[in-house]
Design an enzyme around this catalytic site. Structure first.
Site, mmCIF file in Angstrom:
data_model
loop_
_atom_site.group_PDB
_atom_site.id
_atom_site.type_symbol
_atom_site.label_atom_id
_atom_site.label_comp_id
_atom_site.label_asym_id
_atom_site.label_seq_id
_atom_site.Cartn_x
_atom_site.Cartn_y
_atom_site.Cartn_z
ATOM 1 N N GLU A 257 0.881 -1.173 0.000
ATOM 2 C CA GLU A 257 0.000 0.000 0.000
ATOM 3 C C GLU A 257 0.906 1.205 0.000
ATOM 4 O O GLU A 257 1.576 1.492 0.991
ATOM 5 C CB GLU A 257 -0.935 -0.016 1.215
ATOM 6 N N CYS A 291 -1.766 8.968 3.604
ATOM 7 C CA CYS A 291 -1.649 8.559 2.204
ATOM 8 C C CYS A 291 -2.931 8.813 1.422
ATOM 9 O O CYS A 291 -2.901 8.961 0.201
ATOM 10 C CB CYS A 291 -1.263 7.089 2.112
#
Length: 496
Positions: A257, A291
């Site tokens: 990720e 993020c």
């Protein structure tokens, strides 16, 4: 768990094979409070021999752990949930000290970690196989799902608790053992605390092992250890590419990720006040160090000036300062390198022609030399190729980019290599959904902002934002493998 869990002086040992032990090197790393710039703890500086010991323990423990009945593994995860709930206040304090998180960030992180552990507790009973008919007379086909073995977890510094838990908890629930390497900036809340939570819940020795240390010194050994069957990494795309390549040398499964450059689309028909409310949270929570935060605000030219004005007013009104102040919304950046990089993006963006509406500088804190707090920053007249927009700035920075029609908005949104999250405000849910369908990203949120995470809903990106997925059964598939067993119930005829 001891009530000393919030005492940062109590984290001076690694967790290997169920015991707290010093690093073989005897060396330590200093942990700094981003708000005060004071050293609050020392943790072991692990070396490669510590890494090897962690994997040896994990490999030795995995078989017996994987054979435990579902109820036994479920009980451990339920114990972790109880520990998180019982020690929430102390854990929030640790996140304030180590990660520079506000009370909002700390509470959110604990709640997400609790949700993830609770979801993981359901997985042992959901690891069901399949039955398939055969083309061969008298044959029965059975497909079982079993643990892959040893799972490596390399977690980031921005939301260290829950971004560690979302990989560690399901991996253990599925019958794997784990070696966890937390980020150098947050070794306690991203690593050693996780060990405490599982140890107190009764996890058998060796199933979870935590090695703290500098990534530059032990990172390659962790990512490329021959005992590792899965490498789960959360972090930047450049580092993720290196980790995946290293893991690939051993043919380990890679669950990555990575970064994001998330757009917040606001059309001419949008409720501007609601869009700005969402934007303020999506850009400035935890100083934008998320993020899935808003990296670019894409706003229709008809409402552009109104949007910029209201966003600027809201940014200037946010309480800014030390994370120890309970009223603070925007606290410190994690360290100097992150702060300096984002301020360089701002300066470069202004040089490229953008207008600085507010922010763009550090905020002095009383008694603190070289403050890490950056004022909430709004940049108007921005374009997609300016530094603060084309890079993942990872800070409290809001470049606002105009568009003239929906096709242009979609084109702008998709004109980046990342595809992690995004959001749309278009006046009504139906129109927002139509736009969302055209966005090249793993997650889109209509009438909201991009920062959303629920343990029972898939979390994944496209493009340079990574491979594999987290949450629900998506990560379960990463840490388990299928095994085909056929049973020939009657004599089979062969051609020779």
């Amino acid at each position: 768990m001891s009530s000393d869990i919030a005492n940062t002086a109590e984290w001076e040992e690694l967790y290997l094979n169920g015991e707290w032990v010093p690093s073989e090197s005897g060396a330590t790393l200093e942990v700094e409070d981003p708000s005060t710039r004071e050293v609050i703890a020392e943790v072991p500086a692990g070396v490669e021999s510590d890494v090897d010991a962690a994997y040896e323990a994990a490999a030795d423990a995995q078989t017996e752990w994987g054979e435990q009945p579902p109820a036994a593994r479920e009980e451990i995860l339920q114990g972790v949930v109880q520990n998180l709930e019982e020690w929430e206040e102390e854990i929030v304090e640790l996140l304030v000290q180590e990660a520079g998180g506000s009370r909002v960030m700390g509470g959110t992180s604990v709640h997400l970690a609790t949700d993830q552990a609770a979801e993981a507790a359901t997985l042992p009973r959901r690891m069901k196989g399949e039955h398939a008919r055969s083309n061969i007379p008298g044959k029965e086909n059975i497909v079982e799902r079993e643990a892959k073995g040893v799972v490596t977890v390399i977690s980031p510094w921005n939301f260290p608790l829950n971004l560690s838990m979302r990989a560690v908890a399901p991996a253990i629930a599925a019958g794997n053992s784990v070696v966890l390497k937390p980020a150098t900036n947050t070794p306690i809340t991203g690593g050693l605390l996780i060990a405490k939570l599982f140890e107190e819940a009764g996890l058998p020795a060796g199933v979870l092992n935590v090695v703290t240390g500098r990534g530059s010194e032990i990172g390659d050994r962790v990512a490329g250890h021959p005992e590792s069957d899965v490498v789960a990494f959360t972090g930047s795309t450049p580092v993720g590419r290196q980790v995946a390549a290293t893991a690939g040398e051993n043919l380990a499964e890679a669950a990555m990720e990575l970064g994001g450059n998330n757009g917040h689309i606001v059309t001419a028909e949008a409720d501007i006040d609601q869009a700005v409310d969402a934007a303020v949270f999506g850009s400035f929570v935890h100083q934008g160090q998320v993020c899935i935060s808003i990296n670019r605000h894409l706003v229709h030219e008809d409402v552009y000036d109104e949007y910029v004005e209201k966003l600027t007013e809201r940014a200037e009104s946010l309480p800014v300062g030390s994370a120890h102040d309970p009223d603070t919304v925007v606290g410190p950046i994690i360290d100097e390198s992150q702060r300096d990089e984002m301020l360089e993006y701002v300066e470069e963006t202004i040089d490229q022609g953008a207008t600085l509406e507010t922010g763009g500088e550090t905020v002095d804190l009383e008694g603190v030399d070289d403050s890490l707090v950056v004022a909430p920053t709004v940049l108007s007249d921005a374009t997609n190729d300016m530094a603060a927009a084309c890079n993942e700035h990872f800070g409290p920075i809001a470049p606002v980019i105009p568009f003239s029609n929906i096709d242009e908005a979609v084109e702008l949104h998709n004109a980046v290599e990342y595809g992690l999250s995004g959001s749309v405000h278009a006046g009504d849910v139906g129109t927002g959904r139509q736009i969302a369908d055209r966005l090249e990203t793993g997650m889109v949120h209509v009438n909201d902002q991009p920062i959303n995470d629920e343990a029972h809903v898939p979390f994944s990106g496209t493009g340079a934002s990574g491979v594999g997925g987290y949450n629900t059964t998506d990560f379960l598939e990463e840490v388990t493998e299928k095994k085909w067993i056929s049973l020939q119930h009657e004599d089979r005829e062969y051609p020779f």
